[in-house]
Design an enzyme around this catalytic site. Structure first.
Site, PDB file in Angstrom:
ATOM      1  N   ASP A 154      -1.564  12.190  -5.165  1.00 12.44           N
ATOM      2  CA  ASP A 154      -1.687  13.542  -4.612  1.00 12.44           C
ATOM      3  C   ASP A 154      -3.128  13.855  -4.233  1.00 12.44           C
ATOM      4  O   ASP A 154      -4.032  13.038  -4.448  1.00 12.44           O
ATOM      5  CB  ASP A 154      -1.126  14.576  -5.599  1.00 12.44           C
ATOM      6  CG  ASP A 154      -1.662  14.372  -7.007  1.00 12.44           C
ATOM      7  OD1 ASP A 154      -2.866  14.077  -7.133  1.00 12.44           O
ATOM      8  OD2 ASP A 154      -0.883  14.475  -7.978  1.00 12.44           O
ATOM      9  N   ASP A 204      -0.106   8.462  15.782  1.00 12.58           N
ATOM     10  CA  ASP A 204       0.961   7.584  15.322  1.00 12.58           C
ATOM     11  C   ASP A 204       1.960   7.286  16.442  1.00 12.58           C
ATOM     12  O   ASP A 204       2.478   8.221  17.065  1.00 12.58           O
ATOM     13  CB  ASP A 204       1.701   8.284  14.171  1.00 12.58           C
ATOM     14  CG  ASP A 204       2.848   7.456  13.628  1.00 12.58           C
ATOM     15  OD1 ASP A 204       2.568   6.435  12.996  1.00 12.58           O
ATOM     16  OD2 ASP A 204       4.016   7.841  13.856  1.00 12.58           O
ATOM     17  N   ASP A 261      -2.525   9.615  -8.883  1.00  7.42           N
ATOM     18  CA  ASP A 261      -1.662  10.739  -9.261  1.00  7.42           C
ATOM     19  C   ASP A 261      -2.395  11.597 -10.289  1.00  7.42           C
ATOM     20  O   ASP A 261      -2.868  11.073 -11.303  1.00  7.42           O
ATOM     21  CB  ASP A 261      -0.360  10.163  -9.847  1.00  7.42           C
ATOM     22  CG  ASP A 261       0.555  11.248 -10.376  1.00  7.42           C
ATOM     23  OD1 ASP A 261       0.425  12.403  -9.929  1.00  7.42           O
ATOM     24  OD2 ASP A 261       1.405  10.936 -11.234  1.00  7.42           O
ATOM     25  N   HIS A 270      -1.055   0.396   6.009  1.00 12.45           N
ATOM     26  CA  HIS A 270       0.119   0.741   5.203  1.00 12.45           C
ATOM     27  C   HIS A 270       1.410   0.147   5.768  1.00 12.45           C
ATOM     28  O   HIS A 270       2.449   0.240   5.121  1.00 12.45           O
ATOM     29  CB  HIS A 270       0.249   2.262   5.138  1.00 12.45           C
ATOM     30  CG  HIS A 270       0.545   2.836   6.487  1.00 12.45           C
ATOM     31  ND1 HIS A 270      -0.369   2.817   7.518  1.00 12.45           N
ATOM     32  CD2 HIS A 270       1.666   3.392   7.000  1.00 12.45           C
ATOM     33  CE1 HIS A 270       0.171   3.345   8.595  1.00 12.45           C
ATOM     34  NE2 HIS A 270       1.412   3.707   8.302  1.00 12.45           N
ATOM     35  N   ASP A 271       1.367  -0.415   6.974  1.00 11.57           N
ATOM     36  CA  ASP A 271       2.563  -1.046   7.559  1.00 11.57           C
ATOM     37  C   ASP A 271       2.547  -2.563   7.394  1.00 11.57           C
ATOM     38  O   ASP A 271       3.393  -3.257   7.976  1.00 11.57           O
ATOM     39  CB  ASP A 271       2.653  -0.726   9.058  1.00 11.57           C
ATOM     40  CG  ASP A 271       2.974   0.734   9.310  1.00 11.57           C
ATOM     41  OD1 ASP A 271       3.659   1.346   8.467  1.00 11.57           O
ATOM     42  OD2 ASP A 271       2.535   1.254  10.350  1.00 11.57           O
ATOM     43  N   GLU A 293      -2.486   4.268  17.576  1.00  7.61           N
ATOM     44  CA  GLU A 293      -1.757   3.121  17.042  1.00  7.61           C
ATOM     45  C   GLU A 293      -1.095   2.440  18.231  1.00  7.61           C
ATOM     46  O   GLU A 293      -0.322   3.063  18.948  1.00  7.61           O
ATOM     47  CB  GLU A 293      -0.682   3.573  16.061  1.00  7.61           C
ATOM     48  CG  GLU A 293       0.057   2.385  15.484  1.00  7.61           C
ATOM     49  CD  GLU A 293       1.368   2.738  14.784  1.00  7.61           C
ATOM     50  OE1 GLU A 293       1.775   1.985  13.921  1.00  7.61           O
ATOM     51  OE2 GLU A 293       1.979   3.768  15.126  1.00  7.61           O
ATOM     52  N   ASP A 305       3.567  12.984 -12.043  1.00  8.41           N
ATOM     53  CA  ASP A 305       4.923  12.880 -11.473  1.00  8.41           C
ATOM     54  C   ASP A 305       5.168  11.520 -10.818  1.00  8.41           C
ATOM     55  O   ASP A 305       6.217  11.287 -10.213  1.00  8.41           O
ATOM     56  CB  ASP A 305       5.194  14.027 -10.480  1.00  8.41           C
ATOM     57  CG  ASP A 305       4.338  13.932  -9.223  1.00  8.41           C
ATOM     58  OD1 ASP A 305       3.474  13.033  -9.152  1.00  8.41           O
ATOM     59  OD2 ASP A 305       4.516  14.768  -8.314  1.00  8.41           O
ATOM     60  N   ASP A 365      -3.602  11.751  10.272  1.00  7.84           N
ATOM     61  CA  ASP A 365      -2.549  11.105  11.048  1.00  7.84           C
ATOM     62  C   ASP A 365      -1.812  12.186  11.842  1.00  7.84           C
ATOM     63  O   ASP A 365      -1.418  13.206  11.280  1.00  7.84           O
ATOM     64  CB  ASP A 365      -1.562  10.441  10.068  1.00  7.84           C
ATOM     65  CG  ASP A 365      -1.170   9.058  10.500  1.00  7.84           C
ATOM     66  OD1 ASP A 365      -0.756   8.897  11.654  1.00  7.84           O
ATOM     67  OD2 ASP A 365      -1.264   8.130   9.665  1.00  7.84           O
TER      68      ASP A 365
END
Ligand code: GLC
Length: 573
Positions: A58, A229, A50, A349-350, A283, A54, A127
């Site tokens: 990013d 995806d 970050d 990430h899954d 995927e 926040d 993605d």
């Protein structure tokens, strides 16, 4: 004349066929390509770095860490979706495919990031989320507004006067029902994922054209490829026939590889991918090896590679069998030995963290088992996809309170279990082990507050072990997971046998040790991996007297018949 010419022609033909078989055999996997030799590093933007306090990662944060990524020796970055999104599913619900999510920055930041990557020789894979969009996308807003709107057929609608459509299972919906009734036009719309992720209608040529234009928009900016995806679900039988009772237990069998999927991919390849020489990875790999081949074999002109889930699905809370692990990875390798190309991975990430699921995250074995898994992934055939943070041996956070979880499907399933009187205690234990939020806690940069990820309050809690497991600490330690990862990447890059070499499983019935050779152009390597927390014997039947050790997560000695807990070595024979 003609008569005499024929035998020569057939001899020439036999020679040509023999020659092409020979060259295929040598370069297992077919033609050499940059994406076969690449190591792909996956950045989960929300949790990487970050820059503005926040609490959300990013693009400027990523830019500030490009030198770090370059220092790993990887070739390409796969970024999870960074497009405008209301964030029902962390960006997998896109409301504008040509804009950047506000949390992540601006298009100018994107252009700077892409330039920063290319300046360092890093490629960018984006993605592409087009099985569905967000319900807040303009297309859907139009589509839902009236039955006669020109965008109506961009999505799948079923008018309610026809009765309720045949049941479709939703992976993310609180009631598991993929049809959502919308009173505005008295119709149901289809959403395989959440209600806020309506499925796009790929049968509509206009939708396909829109997607190809979006792809061109990003490729014209200079990106290098796409990860598609959930694309195996994109094509549907729009008559929506009833599926057998209980089909949802095996839904991929019913959802994947619908009618015309291959036509769409060939169209996409012809219209976009081939024109830009863009790399592509799907995927999901369908239901059978044949499905997977049909997606990726070069003569199909569809995609470059796919990733199959059978490998990551092996890990279970109660443990897993090494024999099973070996069988699955050997099987996928052998089926693609001559044609097609796959990817190799143990996390993304899954998934929860690799070391917590496939290794051992107790303090005694965390580092050594993470290095063993690193050796595995980077010594297999197929393109390695590496998930950010695994190079540090980051572990599951295993939150024990539901309030700490942020993942929408997990929270929906919790509510569902509560509503049906399910076993919530078991549910909590399951998600501590396998919830994808475990892989989404902030990247652990250093031992300062919030692991140096943010100066604010992070969107998801930092794993408390950041005080000891962090990048800063590992930089200075030559024996760290991080430096081992770098060594292993460098070894793969220097040794094409690890990329293209023929794979042979040895010591097949050994329940603890995974042993295999990789062989290419007269070069032969032996990989030995102990998957257990105890010493384990092995028997390769190979002469190791003249062997040379290339890498080890323990010492500089070639092991003699016994491997230490989670020991990993690669030996030049
Ligand atoms: C894919 C993504 C996952 C997302 C889902 C819906 O499986 O990897 O993160 O939730 O698609 O888009």
């Amino acid at each position: 004349m003609k008569k005499n010419f024929f035998p020569y022609l057939s001899v020439l033909l036999v020679f040509l066929i023999a020659f092409s078989c020979q060259s295929k055999k040598e370069d297992d996997g077919g033609k050499k390509e940059w994406w076969k030799e690449a190591v792909v590093y996956q950045v989960y933007p929300r949790s990487f770095k970050d820059s503005d306090g926040d609490g959300i990662g990013d693009l400027k944060g990523i830019i500030s860490k490009l030198d770090y990524i370059k220092s790993l020796g990887v070739d390409a970055i796969w970024l999870n979706p960074i497009y405008s999104s209301p964030n029902d599913d962390n960006g997998y619900d896109v409301s504008d495919y040509r804009n950047i999510m506000k949390d992540f920055g601006t298009m100018q930041d994107f252009d700077n990031m892409l330039k920063g990557m290319h300046d360092r020789g890093l490629k960018l894979v984006m993605d592409l989320v087009v099985n569905h969009s967000s319900d807040e996308h303009e297309w859907f807003k139009q589509s839902r507004s009236s039955r006669t709107n020109p965008y109506r057929d961009y999505y799948h609608w079923w008018n309610a006067e026809r009765g309720k459509p045949a049941y479709r299972y939703s992976l993310f919906d609180i009631n598991h029902d993929a049809w959502k009734y919308d009173s505005l036009t008295n119709a149901y719309y289809l959403h395989y994922f959440s209600r806020k992720q309506p499925d796009l209608n790929w049968e509509n040529p206009q939708v396909r054209k829109e997607v190809y234009d979006i792809m061109k928009f990003w490729l014209d900016k200079g990106i290098d490829g796409f990860r598609l995806d959930a694309f195996q679900f994109a094509a549907k039988d729009t008559s929506f026939p009833a599926f057998p009772e209980g089909f949802e237990k095996n839904f991929i069998e019913y959802y994947a590889m619908g009618p015309h999927l291959h036509d769409y991919l060939q169209e996409m390849n012809g219209e976009v991918l081939s024109k830009y020489n863009a790399m592509s990875v799907a995927e999901g790999a369908g239901n059978t090896f044949e499905d997977a081949h049909n997606l990726v074999d070069a003569d199909r002109h569809e995609l470059n590679m796919a990733y199959a889930f059978e490998g990551v699905d092996i890990a279970k809370r109660e443990g897993y069998s090494v024999l099973h692990f070996k069988e699955v990875f050997s099987k996928w390798d052998s089926v693609f030995a001559k044609n097609g190309w796959l990817s190799v991975f143990l996390a993304n990430h899954d998934q929860a963290r690799m070391v917590s699921r496939f290794g051992n995250d107790s303090p005694a074995f965390r580092a050594v088992s993470a290095k063993m898994l690193t050796t595995f992934i980077l010594s297999m055939r197929g393109t390695p996809y590496w998930y950010n943070g695994d190079e540090l041996g980051m572990t599951n956070a295993g939150f024990d309170k539901i309030e700490d979880y942020k993942d929408m499907p997990t929270l929906n399933e919790y509510e569902h279990q509560k509503a049906i009187g399910g076993d919530l205690q078991k549910f909590m234990l399951d998600i501590q082990f396998s919830c994808r939020d475990n892989g989404r806690t902030p990247f652990q940069w250093d031992s300062t507050a919030q692991a140096g990820f943010t100066t604010g309050a992070p969107w998801i809690s930092v794993n408390p072990n950041y005080t000891t497991i962090n990048e800063r600490a590992q930089e200075d330690d030559p024996a760290s997971c991080l430096n081992y990862f770098r060594k292993m990447v460098a070894l793969r890059k220097a040794n094409k046998t690890l990329v293209y070499g023929q794979y042979t499983l040895i010591d097949r019935n050994n329940p603890n040790v995974y042993a295999y050779t990789r062989e290419w152009k007269g070069n032969k390597l032996l990989v030995l991996l102990n998957f257990k927390a105890e010493p384990a014997t092995f028997d390769t039947g190979l002469d190791l007297s003249k062997a040379k050790l290339l890498i080890s997560n323990y010492s500089n000695a070639i092991p003699a018949g016994i491997l230490q807990p989670y020991e990993a070595v690669i030996i030049q024979l």
